[in-house]
Design a protein around this motif. Structure first.
Motif, PDB file in Angstrom:
ATOM      1  N   THR A  81       3.185  -8.950  -1.169  1.00 23.24           N
ATOM      2  CA  THR A  81       2.590 -10.082  -0.798  1.00 23.24           C
ATOM      3  C   THR A  81       0.872 -10.200  -0.865  1.00 23.24           C
ATOM      4  O   THR A  81       0.338 -10.970  -0.614  1.00 23.24           O
ATOM      5  N   GLY A  82       0.548  -8.922  -1.583  1.00 29.55           N
ATOM      6  CA  GLY A  82      -0.872  -8.803  -1.726  1.00 29.55           C
ATOM      7  C   GLY A  82      -1.742  -8.744  -0.351  1.00 29.55           C
ATOM      8  O   GLY A  82      -3.059  -8.900  -0.196  1.00 29.55           O
ATOM      9  N   ARG A  83      -1.109  -7.891   0.634  1.00 27.38           N
ATOM     10  CA  ARG A  83      -2.119  -7.572   1.918  1.00 27.38           C
ATOM     11  C   ARG A  83      -3.164  -6.927   1.863  1.00 27.38           C
ATOM     12  O   ARG A  83      -4.326  -7.159   2.590  1.00 27.38           O
ATOM     13  N   ALA A  84      -3.364  -6.115   0.844  1.00 29.56           N
ATOM     14  CA  ALA A  84      -4.546  -5.451   0.464  1.00 29.56           C
ATOM     15  C   ALA A  84      -5.549  -6.104  -0.470  1.00 29.56           C
ATOM     16  O   ALA A  84      -6.732  -5.628  -0.484  1.00 29.56           O
ATOM     17  N   LEU A  85      -5.123  -7.113  -0.849  1.00 33.28           N
ATOM     18  CA  LEU A  85      -6.380  -7.721  -1.889  1.00 33.28           C
ATOM     19  C   LEU A  85      -7.525  -8.321  -1.274  1.00 33.28           C
ATOM     20  O   LEU A  85      -8.664  -8.103  -2.089  1.00 33.28           O
ATOM     21  N   PRO A  86      -7.511  -8.945  -0.056  1.00 31.51           N
ATOM     22  CA  PRO A  86      -8.759  -9.273   0.432  1.00 31.51           C
ATOM     23  C   PRO A  86      -9.727  -8.164   0.837  1.00 31.51           C
ATOM     24  O   PRO A  86     -10.884  -8.310   0.637  1.00 31.51           O
ATOM     25  N   ALA A  87      -9.205  -6.920   1.455  1.00 35.71           N
ATOM     26  CA  ALA A  87      -9.988  -5.905   1.683  1.00 35.71           C
ATOM     27  C   ALA A  87     -10.503  -5.294   0.299  1.00 35.71           C
ATOM     28  O   ALA A  87     -11.624  -4.731   0.387  1.00 35.71           O
ATOM     29  N   GLU A 106       0.828 -18.185  -1.920  1.00 36.40           N
ATOM     30  CA  GLU A 106       0.968 -19.229  -1.032  1.00 36.40           C
ATOM     31  C   GLU A 106      -0.015 -18.777   0.196  1.00 36.40           C
ATOM     32  O   GLU A 106      -0.348 -19.643   0.752  1.00 36.40           O
ATOM     33  N   ALA A 107      -0.149 -17.521   0.502  1.00 32.62           N
ATOM     34  CA  ALA A 107      -1.042 -17.009   1.666  1.00 32.62           C
ATOM     35  C   ALA A 107      -2.557 -17.164   1.007  1.00 32.62           C
ATOM     36  O   ALA A 107      -3.376 -16.648   1.841  1.00 32.62           O
ATOM     37  N   GLY A 108      -2.587 -17.498  -0.088  1.00 33.94           N
ATOM     38  CA  GLY A 108      -4.198 -17.712  -0.581  1.00 33.94           C
ATOM     39  C   GLY A 108      -4.790 -16.379  -1.211  1.00 33.94           C
ATOM     40  O   GLY A 108      -5.968 -16.357  -1.400  1.00 33.94           O
ATOM     41  N   ARG A 109      -3.955 -15.401  -1.140  1.00 35.35           N
ATOM     42  CA  ARG A 109      -4.398 -14.175  -1.688  1.00 35.35           C
ATOM     43  C   ARG A 109      -4.850 -13.941  -3.289  1.00 35.35           C
ATOM     44  O   ARG A 109      -5.260 -12.970  -3.596  1.00 35.35           O
ATOM     45  N   ASP A 110      -4.164 -15.088  -4.058  1.00 36.16           N
ATOM     46  CA  ASP A 110      -4.644 -14.938  -5.430  1.00 36.16           C
ATOM     47  C   ASP A 110      -6.172 -15.121  -5.548  1.00 36.16           C
ATOM     48  O   ASP A 110      -6.709 -15.389  -6.619  1.00 36.16           O
ATOM     49  N   ARG A 111      -6.788 -15.661  -4.621  1.00 37.13           N
ATOM     50  CA  ARG A 111      -8.302 -16.159  -4.654  1.00 37.13           C
ATOM     51  C   ARG A 111      -8.917 -14.650  -4.503  1.00 37.13           C
ATOM     52  O   ARG A 111     -10.350 -14.737  -4.826  1.00 37.13           O
TER      53      ARG A 111
END
Length: 220
Positions: free
Chosen positions: A63-69, A95-100
């Motif tokens: 679900t991309g939890r590492a992507l913002p960091a 959906e959580a906006g982590r594609d940004r």
């Protein structure tokens, strides 16, 4: 080659469709099951010491939890890619906006659509237990990273804590055991630099060897 699911159970043969099915039904509530893991991800990414402008892959990003960091570490000029086999996990990331924070790509880590030597680092959370052919798959991760680039194998809790959560016993064939992981990495183009296995985190960091170093270590 058999493959373990998230609870350590053996699949008879690796079947990508079965792996996708396992994670697809869990994607929608995956983050809500582990709501307090964010700081552990941030701390693990910080240990990579990524520079602004670097290129990094989150392999098996879920679900991309590492992507913002990862985005914060490499800045606006850096490249962040999140790759996962399961479409529902990538949908949950979007959906959580982590594609940004990074480009989401549906891909199997055994055949990455990434140029050889084009990345500075690979971050992989909870991935190694799901690799069907660990040595070959780690070599594929090594292929896409430049010599001297890094690999971080991470989990927000350690091996013993994870086994207790899943109601199973640790076994001697656990790939994350240091005695197993170190030679596995060495045979796959990586040199382990550090290894931490505590209740609050698991983090093994490795550096991509050049071909000469890899050959010497393989013969050792």
């Amino acid at each position: 080659m058999s493959e373990k699911d998230g609870r350590g159970r053996q699949f008879k043969e690796y079947d990508p469709a079965r792996v996708q099915e396992f994670f697809a039904v869990r994607a929608a509530d995956w983050d809500s099951r582990f709501p307090d893991d964010g700081p552990a991800y941030e701390a693990a990414v910080a240990e990579l010491g990524l520079r602004p402008g670097a290129a990094v892959l989150d392999a098996g990003c879920g679900t991309g939890r590492a992507l913002p960091a990862l985005r914060a570490a490499v800045g606006a000029d850096g490249l962040v890619v999140g790759a996962d086999l399961t479409a529902e996990m990538l949908d949950a990331a979007a959906e959580a906006g982590r594609d940004r924070a990074g480009q989401l790509v549906r891909a199997d880590v055994s055949r990455l659509p990434i140029r050889t030597g084009s990345l500075d680092a690979v971050f992989a959370a909870g991935l190694i237990a799901h690799l069907p052919q660990p040595a070959e798959n780690l070599r594929e991760l090594a292929r896409v990273v430049r010599p001297g680039g890094q690999l971080a194998l991470f989990h927000p809790i350690g091996r013993a804590a994870l086994a207790a959560r899943q109601g199973r016993q640790l076994t001697s064939d656990d790939l994350r055991e240091e005695a197993n992981l170190r030679p596995l990495l060495a045979s796959s183009g990586w040199h382990m630099m550090s290894y931490v296995d505590e209740d609050t985190r698991f983090l093994a960091r490795a550096v991509r060897q050049d071909s000469a170093d890899h050959t010497r270590n393989a013969r050792a």
